[in-house]
Design a protein around this motif. Structure first.
Motif, PDB file in Angstrom:
ATOM      1  N   GLN A   1       6.610  11.871  14.044  1.00  0.00           N
ATOM      2  CA  GLN A   1       5.561  10.906  13.639  1.00  0.00           C
ATOM      3  C   GLN A   1       5.721  10.623  12.404  1.00  0.00           C
ATOM      4  N   GLU A   2       5.494   9.175  12.016  1.00  0.00           N
ATOM      5  CA  GLU A   2       5.555   8.868  10.633  1.00  0.00           C
ATOM      6  C   GLU A   2       4.277   7.921  10.421  1.00  0.00           C
ATOM      7  N   ASP A   3       3.573   8.371   9.515  1.00  0.00           N
ATOM      8  CA  ASP A   3       2.435   7.526   8.871  1.00  0.00           C
ATOM      9  C   ASP A   3       3.064   6.782   7.646  1.00  0.00           C
ATOM     10  N   TYR A   4       2.949   5.697   7.651  1.00  0.00           N
ATOM     11  CA  TYR A   4       3.036   4.872   6.586  1.00  0.00           C
ATOM     12  C   TYR A   4       2.197   3.743   5.946  1.00  0.00           C
ATOM     13  N   ARG A   5       2.614   3.201   4.891  1.00  0.00           N
ATOM     14  CA  ARG A   5       1.665   2.346   4.318  1.00  0.00           C
ATOM     15  C   ARG A   5       2.371   1.542   3.041  1.00  0.00           C
ATOM     16  N   TYR A   6       2.037   0.286   3.319  1.00  0.00           N
ATOM     17  CA  TYR A   6       2.681  -0.651   2.158  1.00  0.00           C
ATOM     18  C   TYR A   6       1.525  -0.890   1.125  1.00  0.00           C
ATOM     19  N   PRO A   7       1.677  -1.124  -0.083  1.00  0.00           N
ATOM     20  CA  PRO A   7       0.541  -1.157  -0.915  1.00  0.00           C
ATOM     21  C   PRO A   7      -0.413  -2.018  -0.723  1.00  0.00           C
ATOM     22  N   ALA A   8      -1.614  -1.807  -0.967  1.00  0.00           N
ATOM     23  CA  ALA A   8      -3.002  -2.688  -0.411  1.00  0.00           C
ATOM     24  C   ALA A   8      -3.023  -2.849   1.130  1.00  0.00           C
ATOM     25  N   GLY A   9      -2.084  -2.296   1.815  1.00  0.00           N
ATOM     26  CA  GLY A   9      -2.196  -2.346   3.113  1.00  0.00           C
ATOM     27  C   GLY A   9      -2.931  -1.155   4.091  1.00  0.00           C
TER      28      GLY A   9
ATOM     29  N   SER B   1      -2.461  11.786  -1.084  1.00  0.00           N
ATOM     30  CA  SER B   1      -2.542  11.192   0.354  1.00  0.00           C
ATOM     31  C   SER B   1      -2.088   9.811   0.496  1.00  0.00           C
ATOM     32  N   LEU B   2      -1.787   9.182   1.469  1.00  0.00           N
ATOM     33  CA  LEU B   2      -1.284   7.722   1.636  1.00  0.00           C
ATOM     34  C   LEU B   2      -2.552   6.939   0.977  1.00  0.00           C
TER      35      LEU B   2
END
Length: 195
Positions: free
Chosen positions: A108-116, A165-166
């Motif tokens: 499982q991958e939890d991911y985020r781009y800045p401000a997203g 945290s993300l």
């Protein structure tokens, strides 16, 4: 620490994978690799060098296990294993572009781009993705079976930055200076670093 790689003028390769096939695709003269090129590299290695990867693959109950498969001035290549319950802290790759391909199992991958927004995905066997320097993620094995992945980063040996945290990802991840270190200097760093 003694190097376990076959030493070459332009690259280091793990001795089990030191083949003409990998030498032809690792492109030691390439300065920086794009996310698509990294994805193609990890996908190729996972699909075409499976037998060698399975010979190298190991698991550790104490911590995630990893082995460096290759290193040039422009890219580093890794094999990682994930027992059930093992994972990473939320992190980015310090400005490097990256990729991973699932060799076996699922993660499982939890991911985020800045401000997203934070997004989640299950990555199964054979799935490959490339990502740019602005992406942060956390990778976990919440499943019952072990997993293994092939990773690549460009430029190589850039330290990751961890977050609580993300949600703590800054609005913009500071860019990385686009420079290549000489392979001799990367070899010295390689003995100190892990993915």
């Amino acid at each position: 620490m003694t190097s376990t790689y076959a030493d070459h003028d332009q690259f280091d390769l793990h001795p089990v994978l030191d083949s003409q096939l990998l030498r032809d695709v690792i492109h030691p003269s390439r300065d920086l690799w794009t996310p698509r090129e990294l994805r193609d590299l990890t996908s190729f290695v996972a699909s075409e060098l499976t037998t060698g990867l399975l010979q190298i693959l190991d698991y550790s109950t104490e911590r995630r296990w990893w082995a460096r498969l290759g290193l040039t001035e422009g890219v580093e290549l890794w094999l990682l294993s994930w027992l059930p319950g093992q994972g990473t802290e939320p992190h980015d790759h310090g400005g490097s572009a990256g990729s991973f391909t699932v060799l076996k199992g699922a993660l499982q991958e939890d991911y985020r781009y800045p401000a997203g927004p934070i997004r989640s995905a299950v990555r199964g066997t054979g799935e490959a993705l490339g990502f740019g320097s602005g992406r942060a993620h956390q990778v976990l094995n919440p499943f019952d079976a072990p997993a293994a992945t092939v990773h690549a980063y460009s430029p190589p040996l850039v330290p990751t930055r961890e977050y609580a945290s993300l949600h703590d990802i800054p609005d913009s991840i500071p860019p990385l200076p686009a420079q290549r270190l000489p392979l001799s200097q990367l070899r010295q760093l390689a003995d100190l670093e892990g993915p």
